[in-house]
Write a protein that holds these residues in place. Structure first.
Motif, short mmCIF file in Angstrom:
data_model
loop_
_atom_site.label_atom_id
_atom_site.label_comp_id
_atom_site.label_asym_id
_atom_site.label_seq_id
_atom_site.Cartn_x
_atom_site.Cartn_y
_atom_site.Cartn_z
N ARG A 7 0.86 -1.19 0.00
CA ARG A 7 0.00 0.00 0.00
C ARG A 7 0.89 1.24 0.00
N ALA A 8 0.34 2.34 -0.40
CA ALA A 8 1.10 3.59 -0.45
C ALA A 8 1.68 3.96 0.91
N ASP A 9 0.95 3.68 1.99
CA ASP A 9 1.47 4.05 3.30
C ASP A 9 2.63 3.15 3.76
N SER A 40 6.68 9.48 -5.83
CA SER A 40 6.58 9.04 -7.23
C SER A 40 6.10 7.59 -7.30
N SER A 41 6.53 6.79 -6.35
CA SER A 41 6.11 5.38 -6.31
C SER A 41 4.62 5.27 -5.98
N ALA A 42 4.15 6.09 -5.05
CA ALA A 42 2.72 6.09 -4.71
C ALA A 42 1.88 6.50 -5.91
N ALA A 43 2.35 7.49 -6.64
CA ALA A 43 1.62 7.94 -7.83
C ALA A 43 1.57 6.83 -8.88
N ALA A 44 2.68 6.11 -9.08
CA ALA A 44 2.71 5.01 -10.05
C ALA A 44 1.78 3.88 -9.61
N VAL A 50 2.46 0.24 -11.41
CA VAL A 50 3.34 -0.61 -10.60
C VAL A 50 2.48 -1.31 -9.55
N LYS A 51 2.83 -2.56 -9.28
CA LYS A 51 2.16 -3.30 -8.23
C LYS A 51 3.21 -4.10 -7.48
N ASP A 68 6.44 -3.83 -13.09
CA ASP A 68 5.92 -2.79 -13.97
C ASP A 68 4.88 -3.37 -14.92
N ARG A 69 3.66 -2.89 -14.81
CA ARG A 69 2.54 -3.38 -15.62
C ARG A 69 2.81 -3.28 -17.12
N GLU A 70 3.27 -2.16 -17.58
CA GLU A 70 3.40 -1.92 -19.01
C GLU A 70 4.54 -2.72 -19.64
N GLY A 71 5.71 -2.71 -19.00
CA GLY A 71 6.88 -3.30 -19.64
C GLY A 71 7.18 -4.73 -19.25
#
Length: 147
Positions: A7-9, A40-44, A50-51, A68-71
């Motif tokens: 989680r972001a926190d 930046s990681s929380a935003a991604a 990103v997961k 990384d979801r996309e790559g």
């Protein structure tokens, strides 16, 4: 031992943990130099780019991994030295690989130190990763081929 989604926190603690790994430790300040910050990681994560997953032992975060979801890239796997050799790294790596596979990536890859004296060298190979012969910034590109 509990493995759950990041989680972001959790991110500030993960950035501290990243600087405490045995090999390839990077401090929050060094990561910020690459443009990688908790913010930046929380935003991604919020954008779904990103997961990741983390492992807690007795309520303490001892390792984490993300992709990384996309790559289709395995971005990071970090574990506190006292928790190596317990299957935690393999379990976290497996969560990220399974997620990337579920997205349909034909190529799941990562970059790792090519030095055979670094623990990651043997670890990834035992987990089904194969060096491609490609290098990025002095690190070898590896692809997941399964066990």
């Amino acid at each position: 031992m509990l493995i759950r989604e990041t989680r972001a926190d959790d991110l500030p603690a993960l950035f501290v943990l990243r600087g405490q790994t045995r090999d390839n430790a990077l401090t929050p300040e060094e990561l910020a130099g690459y443009g990688i910050t908790p913010e930046s990681s929380a935003a991604a994560m919020q954008r779904g780019e990103v997961k990741g997953w983390l492992c807690e032992v007795d309520g303490r975060i001892v390792g984490f991994a993300s992709g990384d979801r996309e790559g289709g890239e395995m971005l990071v796997l970090a574990l506190l030295p006292d928790f190596e050799g317990r299957g935690i790294g393999k379990a976290l790596l497996g969560r990220v690989v399974a997620w990337l596979q579920s997205l349909g990536h034909a190529r799941i890859w990562l970059v790792a130190n090519p030095d055979p004296d670094v623990r990651a060298h043997g670890f990834y190979r035992r987990c089904g990763w194969v060096a491609t012969g490609e290098m990025i910034n002095g690190e070898e590109v590896m692809e997941y081929r399964g066990n």
